[in-house]
Scaffold this motif. Structure first.
Motif, short mmCIF file in Angstrom:
data_model
loop_
_atom_site.label_atom_id
_atom_site.label_comp_id
_atom_site.label_asym_id
_atom_site.label_seq_id
_atom_site.Cartn_x
_atom_site.Cartn_y
_atom_site.Cartn_z
N MET A 265 16.79 -4.01 3.99
CA MET A 265 16.43 -5.31 3.41
C MET A 265 17.34 -5.69 2.24
O MET A 265 17.66 -6.85 2.05
CB MET A 265 14.97 -5.29 2.94
N GLY A 266 17.73 -4.71 1.44
CA GLY A 266 18.61 -5.00 0.32
C GLY A 266 17.91 -5.55 -0.91
O GLY A 266 18.48 -5.59 -2.00
N VAL A 267 16.69 -6.02 -0.75
CA VAL A 267 15.91 -6.55 -1.87
C VAL A 267 14.47 -6.07 -1.72
O VAL A 267 14.04 -5.67 -0.64
CB VAL A 267 15.91 -8.09 -1.93
N GLN A 268 13.72 -6.13 -2.80
CA GLN A 268 12.30 -5.82 -2.73
C GLN A 268 11.56 -6.61 -3.80
O GLN A 268 12.15 -7.36 -4.56
CB GLN A 268 12.05 -4.33 -2.86
N SER A 269 10.26 -6.42 -3.83
CA SER A 269 9.43 -7.15 -4.79
C SER A 269 9.33 -6.38 -6.10
O SER A 269 9.85 -5.27 -6.23
CB SER A 269 8.03 -7.35 -4.22
N ARG A 270 8.64 -6.97 -7.06
CA ARG A 270 8.38 -6.30 -8.32
C ARG A 270 6.93 -5.84 -8.43
O ARG A 270 6.44 -5.55 -9.51
CB ARG A 270 8.72 -7.23 -9.49
N VAL A 271 6.25 -5.77 -7.30
CA VAL A 271 4.86 -5.33 -7.27
C VAL A 271 4.76 -3.87 -7.71
O VAL A 271 5.57 -3.03 -7.30
CB VAL A 271 4.27 -5.51 -5.86
N LYS A 272 3.78 -3.58 -8.55
CA LYS A 272 3.48 -2.19 -8.94
C LYS A 272 2.64 -1.60 -7.82
O LYS A 272 1.42 -1.77 -7.78
CB LYS A 272 2.76 -2.17 -10.27
N THR A 273 3.31 -0.89 -6.91
CA THR A 273 2.65 -0.49 -5.67
C THR A 273 1.48 0.45 -5.88
O THR A 273 0.59 0.54 -5.02
CB THR A 273 3.67 0.15 -4.71
N GLN A 274 1.44 1.15 -7.01
CA GLN A 274 0.31 2.05 -7.28
C GLN A 274 -1.01 1.29 -7.43
O GLN A 274 -2.08 1.88 -7.40
CB GLN A 274 0.56 2.88 -8.54
N GLN A 275 -0.93 -0.04 -7.59
CA GLN A 275 -2.13 -0.87 -7.70
C GLN A 275 -2.55 -1.47 -6.37
O GLN A 275 -3.53 -2.21 -6.31
CB GLN A 275 -1.89 -1.99 -8.72
N ILE A 276 -1.83 -1.14 -5.30
CA ILE A 276 -2.16 -1.72 -3.99
C ILE A 276 -3.52 -1.25 -3.48
O ILE A 276 -4.36 -2.06 -3.06
CB ILE A 276 -1.06 -1.39 -2.96
N TYR A 277 -3.75 0.05 -3.50
CA TYR A 277 -5.00 0.57 -2.96
C TYR A 277 -6.22 0.10 -3.78
O TYR A 277 -7.22 -0.34 -3.18
CB TYR A 277 -4.97 2.09 -2.88
N PRO A 278 -6.16 0.15 -5.12
CA PRO A 278 -7.29 -0.41 -5.89
C PRO A 278 -7.54 -1.88 -5.57
O PRO A 278 -8.70 -2.32 -5.50
CB PRO A 278 -6.85 -0.22 -7.34
#
Length: 523
Positions: A265-278
Motif C-alpha cells: 500500500m505504501g501508506v497507512q492510517s494514524r489510527v492507534k490500533t491498540q484501541q480497535i478491540y475496545p
C-alpha cells in the motif's frame, strides 16, 4: 496530530480515517443510539485517533441535532461534521450543530447518477450542478472544512462528475468523496474511477479524495483499498462494519490491511490500533449486537487455531499462521486480573487499562458489583469486568427498570416466571408461563409493558469460560415497524435475558417518542 482540516498537497502521505459509525452505522436496523451512548463512542473514536467523526444528520431530527452538538463539544482532536443535503435548511442546521466544535466541518451531498436524478430527485444535470455549487458556496462563508459527495458515484457518468467536482472545488470544497452508495462497484473499476477523476478535475491535487463504500457484494474493504492505490487519501468506514443493508467498509479491517500490507500500500492510517478491540466491544455492547465469531480482526476466532498443523506451526513460530498479533489491536490476554481482595484503586486502574472512560462510569457502583461478582466466580477476567461495567452503565433509571425476577421449572411442569418491573417509578408485577424459563420471563414482561412485539433475534454468549461465566444476551424486538436491540449481562442467564429485554423496551420507548428521520436522500 495533524488534523484532517488541512488538505494541502504536502499533507497527503497518510490515509485519513473518516468514521461514520454515529451516522451511517446508526442507520442499520436496531442500531439506534441515544446521546450519551454516542458521546461514549465519540470519546473512544478520539482515543482511536480517527481524523474525522461524522456525528449525524442535523436536519433529520432534534435528537440528531443535539447529538451532533454534544459530540462536537465532547471531543477536541478530530474534525466533527454533520451530513447535509444541498437545501438551505440542511446546510444551516449542519452549520449550527457543529458551531462549537474545536474543528468543525460539513459534509454536503447530492446524487449524480442518472437513475437518482430521474427517479429520486426529479432534477436535470444543470439543476444538480447549481444546487451543489450553491450549497458549498454558502457553507464556505462560515467554515473551511467542506466535504462534498457525489452520491451513487459508482453508477454515475464520470465526465459529468468531473464537471460537478470542478465547480464545487472552485466554490471551496476541500474533500471530494466518491461513494459506492449501493455496493455495486468492483475494485478494478472503482480504482480506475479515482484515477480518472484525479487526472481530469482541475485542482484535483488541492483536495483530499475520499472513498465511502458499502458492502453489498462483500467488496467494501477491497474497493476502499483500490481507491487508496489510485490516490484516495481518506476512507469512510464504521466500527465492526455496521451500516445500511450489508453494512459499510469495516474500520478495523481496512486499517489493519493497510498496516499489515504497508509493503504494497505504501501508506497507512494514524489510527492507534491498540484501541480497535475496545472500540469494537464498546459498540457491540451499545447496540446490543454481538460480533460474529469469524469476523476478521475482532471476531473471537480471528486468532484461534484448531487445526493440528496450524497449532503446531503457531507454537513453533507465531508468524507461520498469524499475520498480526492480538496485542496489536488491543485484545486482552484473558488473564486473571483482580480478585476479591483487590482494592478500589487497583480496580480503577484496570478500567483505564481496558480503555474504559471512568468519567462515564459510576466507579463506586461498578466496584461494588465487581466485589459481588468475585463472590460468585472463582476467576474474574478482563472481559468479565468490561461486561460488568457496561451492564452497570446500561441500567440507568429509565422508563422500565427490572426490580425482581423469580423463575421455576421442572421436567413435569410448565416453566413459570414472576417479574417485577418499576415503570416510571411505580412497581408492577406479572406472571407468565412458557416453553422455557426465558419464554415465561418474556411473557410476564410483555404483560407489564402491555405490548406483544415480535422477537426477531435472541442470542446467548458466554463471555469467558467455565460454568460460572457471565452470560451475555442480545435480543432484537420489532413492533409497529420499529426494530430495536437490547443487551444484558449477568451470571444468571435468565436474569441476563430479562435485562436484555428491558434494555430493548427502553430503546423502543425512546424511539416511539423521537421524531422520525427522513430515510430518502441518505447515502
Amino acid at each position: 496530530m495533524a488534523h484532517a482540516n488541512t488538505a494541502s498537497h504536502d499533507d497527503t502521505d497518510y490515509v485519513r480515517i473518516f468514521d461514520t459509525t454515529l451516522r451511517d452505522g446508526e442507520q442499520s436496523p436496531g442500531c439506534t443510539m441515544n446521546v450519551e451512548e454516542k458521546i461514549a463512542l465519540a470519546r473512544q473514536l478520539e482515543r482511536l485517533n480517527v481524523d474525522i467523526i461524522e456525528a449525524g444528520f442535523a436536519v433529520s431530527s432534534p435528537g440528531d441535532f443535539e447529538s451532533i452538538t454534544r459530540v462536537a463539544q465532547a471531543v477536541t482532536e478530530p474534525v466533527v461534521l454533520s451530513l447535509s443535503r444541498t437545501g438551505e435548511p440542511d446546510v444551516d442546521a449542519a452549520l449550527r450543530a457543529v458551531d462549537k466544535a474545536a474543528h468543525p466541518g460539513i459534509h454536503i451531498f447530492i446524487a449524480t447518477s442518472e437513475i437518482h436524478l430521474k427517479y429520486k430527485l426529479n432534477m436535470n444535470r444543470e439543476d444538480v450542478l447549481d444546487a451543489a455549487t450553491w450549497a458549498v458556496t454558502r457553507a464556505k462563508k462560515h467554515l473551511d472544512y467542506i466535504e462534498f459527495s457525489c452520491e451513487d458515484a459508482s453508477r454515475s457518468d464520470w465526465d459529468y462528475m468531473v464537471d460537478v467536482c470542478s465547480e464545487v472545488i472552485r466554490a471551496g470544497a476541500t474533500v471530494i468523496n466518491l461513494p459506492d452508495t449501493t455496493g455495486h462497484a468492483i475494485p478494478e473499476e472503482f480504482g480506475r474511477m479515482f484515477a480518472y477523476m484525479r487526472e481530469k478535475v482541475p485542482g484535483a491535487d488541492k483536495v483530499i479524495w475520499s472513498a465511502h463504500c458499502h458492502n453489498d457484494l462483500g467488496l467494501a474493504v477491497a474497493n476502499s483499498l483500490a481507491a487508496v492505490r489510485n490516490g484516495a487519501r481518506q476512507i469512510e468506514c464504521t466500527i465492526n462494519g455496521i451500516g445500511e443493508r450489508a453494512g459499510n467498509c469495516s474500520m478495523e479491517e481496512v486499517v489493519m490491511a493497510m498496516k499489515t500490507r504497508r509493503d504494497l500500500m505504501g501508506v497507512q492510517s494514524r489510527v492507534k490500533t491498540q484501541q480497535i478491540y475496545p472500540a469494537s466491544r464498546l459498540l457491540s455492547q451499545v447496540i446490543g449486537q454481538s460480533v460474529p465469531a469469524n469476523k476478521p480482526i475482532v471476531g473471537d476466532n480471528a486468532f484461534a487455531h484448531e487445526a493440528g498443523i496450524h497449532q503446531d506451526g503457531v507454537l513453533k513460530y507465531k508468524l507461520t499462521y498469524e499475520i498480526m498479533k492480538p496485542e496489536d489491536i488491543g485484545i486482552p490476554s484473558n488473564k486473571l486480573v483482580l480478585g476479591k481482595h483487590s482494592g478500589r484503586h487497583a480496580f480503577t486502574n484496570r478500567l483505564k487499562e481496558l480503555g474504559v472512560d471512568i468519567e462515564d462510569v459510576d466507579v463506586n457502583k461498578a466496584f461494588a458489583e465487581f466485589k459481588a461478582l468475585c463472590d460468585k466466580k472463582k476467576i474474574v477476567y478482563d472481559d468479565d469486568i468490561l461486561a460488568l461495567v457496561t451492564e452497570s452503565a446500561r441500567r440507568t433509571v429509565d422508563h422500565f427498570e427490572l426490580v425482581d425476577l423469580k423463575v421455576g421449572s421442572s421436567s413435569k411442569s410448565t416453566p413459570h416466571a414472576e417479574v417485577t418491573l418499576r415503570v416510571d417509578g411505580k412497581e408492577h408485577t406479572a406472571e407468565g408461563g412458557g416453553d422455557g424459563m426465558v419464554d415465561a420471563c418474556y411473557k410476564a414482561i410483555y404483560k407489564i409493558a402491555e405490548i406483544n412485539p415480535a422477537l426477531e433475534r435472541y442470542a446467548v454468549k458466554a463471555i469467558t469460560g467455565g460454568t460460572d461465566a457471565l452470560g451475555e444476551v442480545s435480543c432484537m424486538i420489532r413492533e409497529n415497524g420499529v426494530t430495536v436491540a437490547g443487551q444484558g449481562a449477568h451470571s444468571d442467564i435468565v436474569m441476563a435475558s430479562a435485562l436484555a429485554l428491558v434494555n430493548a423496551l427502553n430503546r423502543l420507548k425512546a424511539r416511539k417518542h423521537a421524531p422520525l428521520k427522513p430515510t430518502s436522500d441518505v447515502r
